[in-house]
Design a protein around this motif. Structure first.
Motif, mmCIF file in Angstrom:
data_model
loop_
_atom_site.group_PDB
_atom_site.id
_atom_site.type_symbol
_atom_site.label_atom_id
_atom_site.label_comp_id
_atom_site.label_asym_id
_atom_site.label_seq_id
_atom_site.Cartn_x
_atom_site.Cartn_y
_atom_site.Cartn_z
ATOM 1 N N PRO A 68 1.704 2.767 -4.947
ATOM 2 C CA PRO A 68 1.236 4.035 -5.514
ATOM 3 C C PRO A 68 2.390 4.940 -5.961
ATOM 4 C CG PRO A 68 0.088 3.564 -3.463
ATOM 5 C CD PRO A 68 1.207 2.581 -3.568
ATOM 6 N N VAL A 69 3.537 4.820 -5.310
ATOM 7 C CA VAL A 69 4.685 5.636 -5.702
ATOM 8 C C VAL A 69 5.168 5.197 -7.083
ATOM 9 C CG1 VAL A 69 7.019 6.322 -5.085
ATOM 10 C CG2 VAL A 69 5.306 6.035 -3.298
ATOM 11 N N TYR B 235 4.499 12.215 -6.236
ATOM 12 C CA TYR B 235 4.620 13.506 -6.909
ATOM 13 C C TYR B 235 5.291 14.537 -6.015
ATOM 14 C CZ TYR B 235 2.220 12.272 -11.155
ATOM 15 O OH TYR B 235 1.923 11.719 -12.369
ATOM 16 N N ILE C 37 0.836 -1.202 0.000
ATOM 17 C CA ILE C 37 0.000 0.000 0.000
ATOM 18 C C ILE C 37 0.870 1.250 0.000
ATOM 19 C CG2 ILE C 37 -1.598 1.317 1.447
ATOM 20 C CD1 ILE C 37 -2.949 -1.268 2.140
ATOM 21 N N ALA C 38 2.024 1.182 0.671
ATOM 22 C CA ALA C 38 2.855 2.374 0.760
ATOM 23 C C ALA C 38 3.750 2.554 -0.459
ATOM 24 C CB ALA C 38 3.702 2.319 2.027
ATOM 25 N N ALA D 102 3.238 3.821 -9.311
ATOM 26 C CA ALA D 102 2.203 4.300 -10.233
ATOM 27 C C ALA D 102 2.470 5.755 -10.582
ATOM 28 C CB ALA D 102 0.824 4.143 -9.596
ATOM 29 N N GLY D 103 2.848 6.555 -9.587
ATOM 30 C CA GLY D 103 3.170 7.956 -9.833
ATOM 31 C C GLY D 103 4.360 8.094 -10.763
ATOM 32 N N HIS E 188 15.513 7.824 -7.963
ATOM 33 C CA HIS E 188 15.149 7.956 -6.549
ATOM 34 C C HIS E 188 13.705 7.517 -6.327
ATOM 35 C CE1 HIS E 188 18.679 9.775 -4.723
ATOM 36 N NE2 HIS E 188 18.823 10.515 -5.815
ATOM 37 N N ILE E 189 12.794 8.020 -7.170
ATOM 38 C CA ILE E 189 11.379 7.676 -6.971
ATOM 39 C C ILE E 189 11.172 6.188 -7.216
ATOM 40 C CG2 ILE E 189 9.003 8.178 -7.648
ATOM 41 C CD1 ILE E 189 9.918 10.921 -8.536
ATOM 42 N N TYR F 165 12.747 16.842 -3.989
ATOM 43 C CA TYR F 165 14.055 16.529 -4.557
ATOM 44 C C TYR F 165 14.724 17.796 -5.076
ATOM 45 C CZ TYR F 165 17.378 14.409 -7.838
ATOM 46 O OH TYR F 165 18.506 14.052 -8.529
ATOM 47 N N MET G 261 -0.014 8.132 -0.696
ATOM 48 C CA MET G 261 1.273 7.661 -1.201
ATOM 49 C C MET G 261 1.442 7.991 -2.681
ATOM 50 S SD MET G 261 2.864 6.771 1.383
ATOM 51 C CE MET G 261 4.385 6.282 0.588
ATOM 52 N N PHE G 262 0.317 7.980 -3.440
ATOM 53 C CA PHE G 262 0.398 8.387 -4.848
ATOM 54 C C PHE G 262 0.822 9.858 -4.913
ATOM 55 C CE2 PHE G 262 -1.484 9.874 -8.885
ATOM 56 C CZ PHE G 262 -0.891 8.968 -9.744
ATOM 57 N N PHE H 212 12.486 4.150 -4.385
ATOM 58 C CA PHE H 212 11.684 4.309 -3.170
ATOM 59 C C PHE H 212 10.571 3.266 -3.178
ATOM 60 C CE2 PHE H 212 8.248 5.852 -0.582
ATOM 61 C CZ PHE H 212 8.918 6.235 0.568
ATOM 62 N N VAL I 130 17.932 11.529 -12.882
ATOM 63 C CA VAL I 130 18.328 10.810 -11.661
ATOM 64 C C VAL I 130 17.170 10.773 -10.665
ATOM 65 C CG1 VAL I 130 19.905 10.845 -9.696
ATOM 66 C CG2 VAL I 130 20.762 11.314 -11.978
ATOM 67 N N MET I 131 16.302 11.801 -10.733
ATOM 68 C CA MET I 131 15.162 11.813 -9.827
ATOM 69 C C MET I 131 14.280 10.589 -10.043
ATOM 70 S SD MET I 131 12.426 14.801 -9.224
ATOM 71 C CE MET I 131 11.665 14.596 -10.815
#
Lengths: 532, 190
Positions: A213-214, B26, A209-210, A216-217, A246-247, B32, B21-22, A250, A242-243
């Motif tokens: 979604p990240v 963003y 759950i945590a 998906a973003g 990181h995402i 960042y 979390m979505f 994560f 590079v970002m």
């Protein structure tokens, strides 16, 4: 034999017959079966891709496939195995076992459950169809780093949307599992009495759950970067590639624990059964799994030590990464302590569980090596990394999935599997998997990069050995299929308890369990008696 | 139904967590960027007003060498070079250098330069008061243009640093990138 369960057997009917039953079912056992069958199919599809990879790498030079197709094989192999085989297999186990383990009649959200499964075939139709598109499937690696991934052709939106679907499916599954465990436990089934498989799955569900979604973003940002003129990751528009890393990581690091935590739960169920001793250090197992989950959110940058980080960052991520060895060590210690001075027998599930403990620990050790920043600078993007994560995922996650399959198959089908074939499958797999992956450590240390279709000639010998191991390992999985099919179709009748040392509520039900089990919760005494 | 209500509540909370979390994914973007500007991560350099730069104390005892590197992103038919490749400056003294860029193609092209400073960890001690990188530049076919940069090194820069390298890469402007990227239809059949 529990009397709570049997009174249900006479309404063991399905409202629809044939395919409609499977499309409309909300029964946790049906859905669990569908998840497991889906995972098995994906395991063979992903395995076939791995065979293409090993075939091309059998000798230096380009023999069989062109480099772009090779790259799409490495990319798709990873996506299919992670999202198609291992994750659905765990959800399948959860569906079958969690309601029976906690004395619940079904999952808390049965309709959502049906939906979370049926998204998957669509997701993988999208993903696999890209192989037949002009330009081929995604070939930029499963990590989808921009700007490379943005050069993917027609396959790109299919890749992104299939990941959205997979994410939605696993998030829905995770919500369902948390709701089931929190609200549908039988009276008397307190949290600290839950079987460890249930515990590790709750923690996994929170990780899903945590982190999902990240992801998906992140992939949505890729999509808008490519088609809608945003510049999240494009340097030209002020973004930063590079970002993305990181995402992505994560999400990516919790993801590797999503793949392995339920395996810890399975090992913790099987080892005490065949050691005929209670699990050593139950509470420490729970806390260790929770600490691993927490730490998994603060170590992501160890996947990208070489992108250029301040020294303080490199040190922080190194220390946090190496810290994970502590709770993991607690777990391995507890499994070994459970086996210490016990009366062990070595049926197939136990063999796979012991192999899991030994080989997963090897993968853990190479992980420690990679976690040390200065050493990682040498190993980054070499076959050493490939060897590491295959020890963790194949001999870790997949071996425990096999152990769990052999362990609960008699309960699910009501028949004993063929022990001789099972043992043959175990020995063939365990020997060949080491022939397959152990030499990749040497290749990596010698400098062979990952994700390449051709290599310098000094790597030829170990690649050939690795490929031979790969073909034998791939072939021996057909044996796994044979054992399962044989067991489903018939065999010696399984007893309710199946294994002499088995403990837990699922073993108090008949084998196979009735279509609806625990419509009335089991008596508190059964819970106490079933637990150790 | 007690379980029904508590299940609904739990599911609402968990779904909310999914949405949060979505959003967090963003939120990592500005987070960042802020982190990079504050720490100078990835060599992101800051911008200063002329007034602030003029007020900065000067340090005549130190000399810092600033080197200039230029790049043009692939597929960008521009020639781009620094007119001075290295210069020694005192911290706190504003300095101007020129770059020259030429559009070698037969079309007008809009580009944007992206700066990066090495070593990354001292990027926050390097600021520009004027830079062509702040805006998009359109060059007509065959046009050559001289572009100035005014910069200042903060006197607080750590003592062990005596060489800085400022690098610029010219990219096609984002809108043109989208137009120039092969669309689905034009992907070759291979």
């Amino acid at each position: 034999m529990s009397d709570a369960a049997i009174h249900d057997e006479h309404h063991d009917h399905h409202p629809y017959g044939g395919m409609t039953r499977w499309l409309t079912t909300t029964n946790h056992k049906d859905i669990g079966t569908m998840y497991l069958v889906f995972a098995l199919i994906m395991f063979f599809i992903g395995g076939a891709m791995a065979m293409v990879i090993r075939l091309e790498l059998f000798q230096p030079g380009l023999q069989f496939v062109d480099p772009v197709f090779f790259n799409s094989m490495t990319t798709m192999h990873a996506l299919v195995m992670i999202f198609g085989a291992v994750m659905p297999a765990w959800t399948g186990f959860a569906n079958w076992l969690i309601p029976m383990m906690i004395g619940a009649p079904d999952m808390a959200l049965p309709r959502l459950n049906n939906w979370s499964f049926w998204i998957l075939p669509f997701a993988f139709t999208l993903l696999l169809s890209t192989l037949f598109m002009p330009g081929g499937g995604p070939a930029g690696g499963w990590t989808m780093y921009p700007p490379l991934v943005l050069q993917t052709g027609a396959a790109f939106p299919f890749l992104i949307f299939s990941i959205h679907f997979m994410g939605a499916s696993s998030i829905a599954g995770a919500i369902n599992i948390i709701a089931t465990v929190f609200n549908l436990r039988a009276p008397g089934m307190t949290l600290m009495k839950l079987p460890l498989f249930v515990w590790t799955w709750i923690i996994t569900a929170f990780l899903l759950i945590a982190s999902m979604p990240v992801l998906a973003g992140a992939v949505t940002m890729l999509l808008t970067d490519k088609f809608f003129g945003t510049a999240f990751f494009s340097a030209a528009g002020g973004g930063d590639p590079v970002m993305f890393q990181h995402i992505f990581w994560f999400f990516g690091h919790p993801e590797v624990y999503i793949l392995i935590l339920p395996a810890f739960g399975i090992a913790s169920a099987i080892i005490p059964t065949f050691a005929r001793k209670p699990l050593f250090g139950y509470a420490s197992m729970v806390y260790a799994a929770a600490s691993i989950a927490f730490l998994s959110f603060i170590v992501w940058a160890h996947h990208m030590f070489t992108v250029g980080m301040p020294l303080a960052g490199e040190l922080f991520f190194m220390y946090a990464t190496v810290l994970i060895a502590v709770p993991t060590g607690v777990k391995v210690f507890n499994w070994v302590a459970t086996m210490w001075q016990s009366s062990m027998t070595f049926e197939t599930p136990m063999l796979f569980a012991i192999a899991f403990v030994v080989l997963f620990t090897i993968g853990g050790f190479s992980g420690l090596m990679l976690g040390v920043t200065p050493i990682d600078f040498q190993y980054q993007d070499t076959y050493f990394v490939v060897a590491h994560f295959h020890y963790v995922l194949v001999t870790g996650a997949i071996f425990s999935i096999m152990a769990g399959t052999y362990f609960w198959l008699p309960k699910w089908t009501g028949h004993m599997y063929d022990e001789g074939l099972g043992k043959l499958h175990f020995w063939l797999s365990t020997i060949s998997v080491n022939v397959l992956f152990f030499p990749q450590h040497f290749l990596g240390l010698a400098g062979m990069p990952r994700r390449i279709p051709d290599y310098a000639v000094q790597f030829a010998d170990w690649n050939m050995v690795s490929s031979i191991g790969g073909f034998v390992f791939g072939g021996s999985q057909i044996l796994f299929l044979v054992v399962i099919v044989k067991c489903v179709r018939g065999g010696q009748k399984a007893t309710d308890r199946v294994w002499e040392g088995a403990h837990g509520l699922e073993w108090t039900l008949p084998s196979p369990p009735p279509y609806h089990s625990f419509s009335t919760p089991p008596a508190p005494a059964t819970i106490e008696g079933g637990m150790r | 139904m007690d379980t029904g209500v508590s299940t609904r509540k739990l599911v609402t909370k968990l779904s909310l967590l999914v949405l949060v979390m979505f959003g967090f994914g963003y939120a990592l973007v500005p987070l960042y960027n802020t982190l990079c500007t504050v720490t100078g991560l990835n060599g992101k350099t800051g911008r200063l007003s002329e007034a602030t730069a003029a007020a900065m104390p000067k340090d005549d005892t130190r000399l810092i060498t600033v080197e200039f590197v230029t790049n043009v992103n692939s597929g960008m038919p521009w020639r781009f070079k620094p007119l001075v490749t290295r210069i020694a400056v005192h911290p706190g003294v504003e300095t101007a250098v020129d770059f020259e860029v030429m559009n070698t193609s037969s079309d007008a092209i809009t580009g944007q330069a992206v700066p990066s400073l090495a070593p990354n960890e001292v990027a926050r001690y390097f600021s520009k008061t004027e830079c062509f990188c702040f805006t998009q530049q359109t060059l007509a076919a065959g046009e050559t243009r001289r572009m100035p940069v005014r910069f200042i090194v903060n006197p607080k820069i750590p003592a062990h640093v005596d060489v800085l390298t400022l690098s610029y890469t010219f990219f096609r402007a984002a809108a043109q990138v989208t137009a120039a990227t092969p669309t689905v239809k034009s992907v070759p059949n291979s």
